[in-house]
Design a protein around this motif. Structure first.
Motif, short mmCIF file in Angstrom:
data_model
loop_
_atom_site.label_atom_id
_atom_site.label_comp_id
_atom_site.label_asym_id
_atom_site.label_seq_id
_atom_site.Cartn_x
_atom_site.Cartn_y
_atom_site.Cartn_z
N ILE A 32 56.22 64.81 -6.34
CA ILE A 32 57.62 64.39 -6.29
C ILE A 32 58.23 64.76 -4.93
CG2 ILE A 32 59.92 64.81 -7.25
CD1 ILE A 32 58.50 65.13 -10.01
N ARG A 33 57.98 65.98 -4.47
CA ARG A 33 58.53 66.42 -3.18
C ARG A 33 58.02 65.53 -2.04
NH1 ARG A 33 57.48 68.26 1.25
NH2 ARG A 33 55.27 68.55 0.89
N LEU A 34 56.74 65.24 -2.05
CA LEU A 34 56.13 64.42 -1.01
C LEU A 34 56.70 63.00 -1.01
CD1 LEU A 34 53.93 64.29 1.19
CD2 LEU A 34 52.37 63.54 -0.59
N TRP A 35 56.79 62.41 -2.19
CA TRP A 35 57.35 61.05 -2.29
C TRP A 35 58.81 61.04 -1.86
CZ3 TRP A 35 55.82 56.07 -3.64
CH2 TRP A 35 54.47 55.91 -3.91
N LEU A 36 59.58 62.02 -2.29
CA LEU A 36 61.00 62.07 -1.91
C LEU A 36 61.15 62.21 -0.39
CD1 LEU A 36 62.66 64.30 -4.66
CD2 LEU A 36 62.81 61.82 -4.39
N GLU A 37 60.30 63.02 0.20
CA GLU A 37 60.34 63.21 1.66
C GLU A 37 60.16 61.88 2.38
OE1 GLU A 37 57.28 65.15 4.83
OE2 GLU A 37 57.78 66.39 3.10
N HIS A 38 59.21 61.09 1.93
CA HIS A 38 58.94 59.80 2.58
C HIS A 38 59.96 58.73 2.19
CE1 HIS A 38 55.16 60.68 4.64
NE2 HIS A 38 54.98 61.56 3.66
N LEU A 39 60.32 58.67 0.92
CA LEU A 39 61.23 57.63 0.48
C LEU A 39 62.63 57.77 1.07
CD1 LEU A 39 60.29 57.21 -3.30
CD2 LEU A 39 59.85 55.60 -1.43
N THR A 40 63.12 59.00 1.19
CA THR A 40 64.48 59.17 1.71
C THR A 40 64.60 58.75 3.18
OG1 THR A 40 64.02 61.51 2.14
CG2 THR A 40 65.17 60.98 0.09
N ALA A 41 63.49 58.57 3.85
CA ALA A 41 63.51 58.10 5.24
C ALA A 41 63.50 56.57 5.32
CB ALA A 41 62.32 58.66 6.00
N LEU A 42 63.43 55.90 4.17
CA LEU A 42 63.32 54.44 4.13
C LEU A 42 64.58 53.80 3.55
CD1 LEU A 42 59.69 54.25 2.72
CD2 LEU A 42 60.39 53.98 5.10
N PRO A 43 64.79 52.51 3.84
CA PRO A 43 65.94 51.81 3.27
C PRO A 43 65.68 51.44 1.80
CG PRO A 43 64.71 50.33 4.67
CD PRO A 43 64.07 51.68 4.79
N TYR A 44 66.68 51.63 0.95
CA TYR A 44 66.50 51.47 -0.50
C TYR A 44 66.17 50.04 -0.92
CZ TYR A 44 67.61 51.39 -5.47
OH TYR A 44 67.55 51.20 -6.83
N GLU A 45 67.01 49.09 -0.59
CA GLU A 45 66.83 47.71 -1.10
C GLU A 45 65.48 47.10 -0.73
OE1 GLU A 45 68.64 45.98 -3.25
OE2 GLU A 45 70.09 47.60 -3.46
N PRO A 46 65.06 47.16 0.55
CA PRO A 46 63.75 46.60 0.88
C PRO A 46 62.59 47.28 0.16
CG PRO A 46 65.04 46.89 2.87
CD PRO A 46 65.78 47.57 1.75
N VAL A 47 62.68 48.61 -0.03
CA VAL A 47 61.61 49.32 -0.74
C VAL A 47 61.60 48.91 -2.21
CG1 VAL A 47 60.84 51.60 -1.53
CG2 VAL A 47 61.54 51.28 0.84
N LEU A 48 62.77 48.77 -2.80
CA LEU A 48 62.85 48.34 -4.20
C LEU A 48 62.21 46.96 -4.37
CD1 LEU A 48 63.85 48.91 -7.06
CD2 LEU A 48 66.03 47.85 -6.41
N LYS A 49 62.46 46.06 -3.44
CA LYS A 49 61.83 44.72 -3.49
C LYS A 49 60.32 44.83 -3.39
CE LYS A 49 65.73 42.12 -1.69
NZ LYS A 49 66.26 41.34 -0.57
N LYS A 50 59.85 45.71 -2.50
CA LYS A 50 58.40 45.88 -2.34
C LYS A 50 57.78 46.49 -3.60
CE LYS A 50 55.84 46.08 1.76
NZ LYS A 50 55.36 46.75 2.94
N ILE A 51 58.49 47.42 -4.23
CA ILE A 51 58.01 48.02 -5.48
C ILE A 51 57.89 46.95 -6.56
CG2 ILE A 51 58.69 49.55 -7.40
CD1 ILE A 51 57.53 51.09 -5.10
#
Length: 95
Positions: A32-51
């Motif tokens: 969880i810590r690792l994913w949060l570290e990487h995800l918080t550096a990315l834009p939400y909407e484009p990542v959500l679309k990719k997910i």
């Protein structure tokens, strides 16, 4: 993105892929810590679309590298050039 948005992404992945565990043991906390570290550096909407695209197309949960979205860097030179052109046109009109 915010930590809450990143947790929403992780929860979405865990809901779609039962083997993507968000357990509270030592490894789960580190995941969880690792994913949060990487995800918080990315834009939400484009990542959500990719997910969502990944969930629709792939049988296995994504790796961080598979959902990274890079925003194009701002090109300040082009903005400067437009400003110079605008100023040059103004200077010609004054002559």
């Amino acid at each position: 993105m915010t930590k809450d948005q990143a947790m929403a992404i992780l929860t979405r992945i865990a809901a779609a892929y039962p083997r993507f565990e968000l357990s509270t043991d030592a490894i789960g906390k580190e995941r969880i810590r690792l994913w949060l570290e990487h995800l918080t550096a990315l834009p939400y909407e484009p990542v959500l679309k990719k997910i969502d695209q990944h969930i629709a197309e792939k049988r296995f949960p994504p790796a961080i590298a598979e959902i990274q979205v890079h925003q194009p860097e701002k090109n300040e030179f082009l903005e400067q050039q437009k400003e110079w052109e605008k100023n040059a046109k103004f200077a010609k009109q004054r002559s």
